[in-house]
Design a protein around this motif. Structure first.
Motif, PDB file in Angstrom:
ATOM      1  N   LEU A 184       0.740  -1.249  -0.052  1.00 11.23           N
ATOM      2  CA  LEU A 184       0.032  -0.098  -0.119  1.00 11.23           C
ATOM      3  C   LEU A 184       0.739   1.201   0.010  1.00 11.23           C
ATOM      4  O   LEU A 184       0.314   2.252   0.192  1.00 11.23           O
ATOM      5  CB  LEU A 184      -0.905  -0.050   1.172  1.00 11.23           C
ATOM      6  N   LEU A 185       2.126   1.089  -0.303  1.00  9.10           N
ATOM      7  CA  LEU A 185       3.057   2.217  -0.288  1.00  9.10           C
ATOM      8  C   LEU A 185       2.618   3.206  -1.504  1.00  9.10           C
ATOM      9  O   LEU A 185       2.787   4.390  -1.345  1.00  9.10           O
ATOM     10  CB  LEU A 185       4.521   1.939  -0.315  1.00  9.10           C
ATOM     11  N   GLY A 186       1.912   2.700  -2.366  1.00  8.90           N
ATOM     12  CA  GLY A 186       1.839   3.568  -3.427  1.00  8.90           C
ATOM     13  C   GLY A 186       0.748   4.751  -3.286  1.00  8.90           C
ATOM     14  O   GLY A 186       0.880   5.761  -3.452  1.00  8.90           O
ATOM     15  N   LEU A 187      -0.252   4.192  -2.480  1.00  8.35           N
ATOM     16  CA  LEU A 187      -1.223   5.237  -2.056  1.00  8.35           C
ATOM     17  C   LEU A 187      -0.624   6.025  -1.159  1.00  8.35           C
ATOM     18  O   LEU A 187      -1.088   7.413  -1.347  1.00  8.35           O
ATOM     19  CB  LEU A 187      -2.569   4.253  -1.409  1.00  8.35           C
ATOM     20  N   GLU A 188       0.006   5.648   0.001  1.00  5.53           N
ATOM     21  CA  GLU A 188       0.759   6.610   0.953  1.00  5.53           C
ATOM     22  C   GLU A 188       1.597   7.470   0.085  1.00  5.53           C
ATOM     23  O   GLU A 188       1.724   8.660   0.577  1.00  5.53           O
ATOM     24  CB  GLU A 188       1.578   5.891   1.865  1.00  5.53           C
ATOM     25  N   VAL A 189       2.316   7.140  -0.815  1.00  6.96           N
ATOM     26  CA  VAL A 189       3.232   8.128  -1.506  1.00  6.96           C
ATOM     27  C   VAL A 189       2.625   9.287  -2.287  1.00  6.96           C
ATOM     28  O   VAL A 189       2.783  10.555  -2.419  1.00  6.96           O
ATOM     29  CB  VAL A 189       4.242   7.338  -2.556  1.00  6.96           C
ATOM     30  N   ALA A 190       1.390   8.624  -3.213  1.00  8.97           N
ATOM     31  CA  ALA A 190       0.512   9.499  -3.644  1.00  8.97           C
ATOM     32  C   ALA A 190      -0.137  10.347  -2.919  1.00  8.97           C
ATOM     33  O   ALA A 190      -0.209  11.705  -3.104  1.00  8.97           O
ATOM     34  CB  ALA A 190      -0.500   8.678  -4.492  1.00  8.97           C
ATOM     35  N   GLY A 191      -0.671  10.293  -1.592  1.00  5.69           N
ATOM     36  CA  GLY A 191      -1.110  11.199  -0.539  1.00  5.69           C
ATOM     37  C   GLY A 191      -0.008  12.101  -0.139  1.00  5.69           C
ATOM     38  O   GLY A 191      -0.224  13.491  -0.227  1.00  5.69           O
ATOM     39  N   LEU A 192       1.422  11.654   0.178  1.00  7.53           N
ATOM     40  CA  LEU A 192       2.390  12.557   0.378  1.00  7.53           C
ATOM     41  C   LEU A 192       2.686  13.627  -0.825  1.00  7.53           C
ATOM     42  O   LEU A 192       2.887  14.804  -0.510  1.00  7.53           O
ATOM     43  CB  LEU A 192       3.583  11.659   0.573  1.00  7.53           C
ATOM     44  N   GLN A 246      -0.704  15.840 -12.149  1.00  9.96           N
ATOM     45  CA  GLN A 246       0.365  16.436 -11.111  1.00  9.96           C
ATOM     46  C   GLN A 246      -0.298  17.402 -10.344  1.00  9.96           C
ATOM     47  O   GLN A 246      -0.781  18.294 -10.832  1.00  9.96           O
ATOM     48  CB  GLN A 246       1.734  16.865 -12.015  1.00  9.96           C
ATOM     49  N   PRO A 247      -0.034  17.409  -8.938  1.00  4.90           N
ATOM     50  CA  PRO A 247      -0.522  18.516  -8.301  1.00  4.90           C
ATOM     51  C   PRO A 247       0.043  20.002  -8.674  1.00  4.90           C
ATOM     52  O   PRO A 247       1.343  19.866  -8.739  1.00  4.90           O
ATOM     53  CB  PRO A 247      -0.281  17.930  -6.773  1.00  4.90           C
ATOM     54  N   SER A 248      -0.679  20.995  -8.352  1.00  2.00           N
ATOM     55  CA  SER A 248      -0.267  22.188  -8.742  1.00  2.00           C
ATOM     56  C   SER A 248       0.242  23.045  -7.367  1.00  2.00           C
ATOM     57  O   SER A 248      -0.393  22.766  -6.304  1.00  2.00           O
ATOM     58  CB  SER A 248      -1.186  22.980  -9.555  1.00  2.00           C
ATOM     59  N   LEU A 249       1.261  23.785  -7.279  1.00  2.00           N
ATOM     60  CA  LEU A 249       1.732  24.655  -6.410  1.00  2.00           C
ATOM     61  C   LEU A 249       0.753  25.761  -5.993  1.00  2.00           C
ATOM     62  O   LEU A 249       0.600  26.437  -6.779  1.00  2.00           O
ATOM     63  CB  LEU A 249       3.041  25.051  -6.702  1.00  2.00           C
ATOM     64  N   SER A 250       0.191  25.748  -4.694  1.00  2.00           N
ATOM     65  CA  SER A 250      -0.397  26.635  -4.418  1.00  2.00           C
ATOM     66  C   SER A 250       0.106  28.155  -4.046  1.00  2.00           C
ATOM     67  O   SER A 250       1.359  27.951  -3.778  1.00  2.00           O
ATOM     68  CB  SER A 250      -1.464  26.207  -3.170  1.00  2.00           C
ATOM     69  N   GLN A 258       0.502  14.705  -2.953  1.00  2.00           N
ATOM     70  CA  GLN A 258      -0.572  15.643  -2.875  1.00  2.00           C
ATOM     71  C   GLN A 258      -0.497  16.709  -1.756  1.00  2.00           C
ATOM     72  O   GLN A 258      -0.761  17.861  -2.101  1.00  2.00           O
ATOM     73  CB  GLN A 258      -2.063  15.101  -2.636  1.00  2.00           C
ATOM     74  N   LYS A 259       0.133  16.193  -0.663  1.00  2.00           N
ATOM     75  CA  LYS A 259       0.385  17.344   0.345  1.00  2.00           C
ATOM     76  C   LYS A 259       1.618  18.423   0.060  1.00  2.00           C
ATOM     77  O   LYS A 259       1.469  19.477   0.398  1.00  2.00           O
ATOM     78  CB  LYS A 259       0.472  16.764   1.703  1.00  2.00           C
ATOM     79  N   PHE A 260       2.431  17.717  -0.427  1.00  2.00           N
ATOM     80  CA  PHE A 260       3.569  18.341  -0.838  1.00  2.00           C
ATOM     81  C   PHE A 260       4.079  17.972  -2.225  1.00  2.00           C
ATOM     82  O   PHE A 260       4.870  17.126  -2.525  1.00  2.00           O
ATOM     83  CB  PHE A 260       4.909  17.733   0.289  1.00  2.00           C
ATOM     84  N   PRO A 261       3.768  18.962  -2.982  1.00  2.00           N
ATOM     85  CA  PRO A 261       4.028  18.632  -4.503  1.00  2.00           C
ATOM     86  C   PRO A 261       5.548  18.619  -4.890  1.00  2.00           C
ATOM     87  O   PRO A 261       5.923  18.260  -5.909  1.00  2.00           O
ATOM     88  CB  PRO A 261       3.102  19.900  -5.017  1.00  2.00           C
TER      89      PRO A 261
END
Length: 744
Positions: A666-674, A713-717, A676-679
């Motif tokens: 399940l590391l892929g999900l955790e890495v994707a969440g990371l 890809q998440p964008s920088l706020s 999203q929080k820190f692009p």
């Protein structure tokens, strides 16, 4: 029709007439045309035989017509002949009259020749008669002529005694006597009158001299001024038969009035010491209105109305002052104080209610027609001169203030504080006061000068900020190298942060009304850059304190004991204890950057690969340590006054979740969440964190890393603060890289 009949039908010529010869082709052609017309007429009339019976009637009628024409012609010719006869008779009579006139003229010519000869014989007698008349006139005027030298001397005495009216009366009597002798003597000038020309010139000079001091005479001896003006006016209306050049005393009198007035106030060259121009202008502010008041109250009643004394005084003083100022500007370069005083005086004081704009100055002064004292080119010259010199002075003052401030940074004492306990220095107030006073003072002159000085002030403030920043860099370099160890290095850096805050909050005072809001943009950018540099120097000092402590993190000791982070927190608290002397909002910025610096060092230590968990127990210990450390850092900076919303320590909780995950699949999900929080997190960072777990296979690593590239890809706020992008990671092994990753 037979030939005899044709001959009878042809018109016959008048007696005495003859056919025109070949030398008159026009007459011959006319006759042919007439014959042709007659033949055509006759052939038309007698074309039928029955009409031949009427031939006799036609012939008798034509004979009658011919006789009538001949009678009329004879009458006309007879009338012409009678007129010619009358004309010939009149010509004969005229010829006889001309002959008689010619004979009379010949006789008159002979008589005139005789009279001319007789006149030549009378010429000596005529000369004798003329001499006799001259001698008779001289004999009659001889007593008066003998008195001329004495009268000339007496007139000179009257001129010397300034009895101008009496002198002019005597002069006129002498000139009248000269006129009485001049005509009878045929324009001959007697030697006794040779002194009248110099005498008249002496009187004219006396009139000019009196007019040249009209202001003083109007106060002390108005009778003399009145006499001088009356002499000039009476002489202007006087005509003479003598062939003398015009004296024009009225013009000379008016010119003397103007020259004397200019000589009184602007006669001497203006050689002033630097800074003395304001005193001279102040003296003019008092003297010129007094002079105009004297002209209106005392001089004008002594002169005729057409002199327009008040207008003459106002325009003469104005032109003299204008010329004097032009000479002043063409001379040595004026100082800043003198240029400012001249601009303010000419643009406001001179035209103000104290001088030319006074309500007491009547309309007869006509000041609206006065030219400006200073041309636009002069004003431009003075403004540029003032701005150039004031810029040099401002630069010197600011540099002197900066040098004094920099000299205090190496003192043994801490920076001074204000009543609230914040670090304080008079430097920002001095800087803003220097600039604001120059901008405010120039508003008294003109908007153009204020704009120039405003631009100069902002430019010098920008230069000052760059010099301040350079001084900070030298101060920090010397301290770090040990060349000049500052006993209170960090407190003085924090004090400069207060200086920057004071300048930022008060720089708007430099903005005059109506100025564009964008004018302050370069200065505000310079202040922001200065703030960033000060913060960077403070954080470098903090980093130097903490780096040795983070060398032992993470480690087995770190897993089992909070001592390592306790030392970090203790050192951080001791370093940040002086932050309380920094004003808001700078202290919040500084605390936020300090907290981020600690977190970045923490992340940097984690990424170095110093620790690999040996099992699930160590991973649980590491996750718990990350949670405890995040809470400890949060409490630490909350205690220092940093708001929780801007803290970066929560990133450790996200890393804790990555370490605390029991199922590596399940590391892929955790890495994707990371992500999203820190692009700004990268594959290298994730790979280093997976290395810290110690239980991730190659396939699981590749699957986890591939989740970074999966999905949008998440964008920088806008409010995002960089973290991972500032954390370097050792180059990972090729086996841990994705085929498309940056390390592949």
């Amino acid at each position: 029709m037979d030939s005899a009949t044709k001959d009878e039908m042809q018109p016959s010529l008048l007696p005495g007439s003859s056919c025109p010869g070949p030398e008159w082709p026009e007459q011959e052609r006319a006759e042919q045309l007439a014959r042709g017309a007659a033949l055509k007429w006759a052939s038309g009339i007698f074309y039928r035989p029955e009409q031949l019976a009427r031939l006799g009637q036609y012939r008798s009628r034509e004979v009658q017509r011919t006789c009538s024409l001949e009678a009329r012609i004879k009458s006309v010719v007879q009338s012409y002949l009678e007129g010619v006869k009358t004309g010939v008779w009149q010509l004969a009579q005229a010829f006889e009259a001309v002959q008689g006139t010619r004979e009379a003229l010949d006789q008159a010519h002979g008589l005139l020749q005789g009279m001319a000869e007789a006149t030549e014989t009378l010429k000596p007698l005529r000369e004798q008669v003329a001499q006799h008349k001259q001698l008779q006139v001289l004999s009659q005027l001889l007593p008066r002529l003998r008195a001329v030298p004495a009268a000339v001397a007496h007139t000179r005495t009257l001129i010397g005694a300034q009895r101008l009216l009496e002198a002019y009366v005597c002069l006129r009597e002498l000139e009248q006597l000269q006129e009485e002798t001049w005509a009878p003597l045929g324009g001959l000038e007697l030697p006794v009158f040779e002194g009248l020309g110099p005498l008249a010139e002496a009187l004219g000079q006396a009139v000019e001299a009196a007019a040249g001091v009209a202001g003083r005479l109007a106060r002390e001896d108005p009778a003399l001024l009145v006499a001088a003006v009356r002499v000039a006016e009476v002489d202007a209306r006087h005509t003479t038969s003598l062939e003398l050049p015009p004296r024009d005393w009225r013009r000379r009198c008016l010119q003397a009035l103007q020259e004397g007035l200019e000589r009184t106030h602007f006669g001497t060259p203006l050689l002033l010491e630097p800074g003395a121009l304001a005193g001279w202008l102040e003296a003019l502010r008092v003297a010129l209105p007094a002079e105009l008041a004297t002209a209106e109250a005392l001089v004008a009643p002594c002169c005729p109305p057409h002199y327009k004394v008040v207008r003459l005084w106002a325009h003469t003083l104005h032109s003299g002052l204008r010329r004097c100022l032009q000479q002043l500007l063409e001379g040595p370069k004026l100082g800043a104080a003198d240029a400012f005083a001249l601009l303010h005086w000419t643009l406001h004081v001179y035209l103000g209610p104290e001088m030319m704009g006074s309500l007491e100055l009547g309309p007869e002064a006509d000041v609206s027609q006065l030219e400006p004292l200073l041309t636009p080119e002069n004003i431009e010259q003075l403004e540029a001169m003032f701005v150039t010199q004031i810029q040099v002075n401002v630069a010197q003052w600011l540099q002197k203030a900066l040098d004094g401030e920099v000299a205090e940074w190496n003192r043994e004492q801490e920076p001074g504080t204000d009543s609230s306990g914040f670090y304080h220095s008079p430097l920002p107030a001095i800087v803003l006061q220097i600039l604001e006073e120059n901008i405010r003072v120039t508003s008294l002159v003109s908007e153009s000068l204020q704009r120039r000085v405003h631009g100069m002030a902002l430019s010098e403030l920008g230069t000052f900020l760059r010099s301040f920043s350079d001084a900070l860099i030298r101060f920090s370099r010397d301290h770090i190298r040990g060349e000049a160890m500052a006993p209170h290095y960090v407190p003085y850096l924090l004090a400069t942060l207060n200086y920057q805050s004071a300048l930022s909050s008060s720089v708007s005072v430099l903005q005059p009304d109506g100025a564009a809001s964008g004018d302050l943009a370069p200065v505000e950018a310079g202040l922001d850059e200065l703030q960033r540099r000060i913060c960077r120097l403070v954080l470098e000092a903090l980093l130097a304190e903490l780096q040795p402590l983070f060398e032992a993190l993470p480690s087995r000791r770190w897993l089992s004991s909070p001592e390592l982070l306790d030392d970090v927190c203790e050192r951080t608290v001791r370093f940040c204890q002086d932050f309380r002397r920094v004003r808001n909002p700078a202290v919040q910025l500084l605390l936020a950057e300090a907290e981020r610096t600690v977190v970045l060092q923490y992340l940097r230590a984690l990424m170095q690969g110093r620790l690999v968990c040996r099992g699930a127990d160590e991973r649980i210990q590491a996750a718990q340590r990350l949670q405890n450390d995040a809470a400890q850092l949060r409490e630490l900076f909350l205690g220092l006054g940093l708001e929780e919303s801007v803290q970066c320590a929560p990133v450790l909780l996200s890393l804790r979740d990555l370490l605390n995950l029991r199922d590596p699949m399940l590391l892929g999900l955790e890495v994707a969440g990371l992500r999203q929080k820190f692009p700004d997190v990268s594959e290298d960072h994730v790979s280093a964190l997976l290395d810290l777990r110690g239980d991730v296979s190659r396939e699981q690593r590749l699957a986890a890393l591939s989740s970074l590239q999966a999905g949008p890809q998440p964008s920088l706020s806008a409010g995002h603060r960089a973290l991972f992008s500032l954390v370097p990671v050792p180059t990972p092994a090729l086996s841990s890289c994705l085929p498309s990753g940056p390390c592949a």
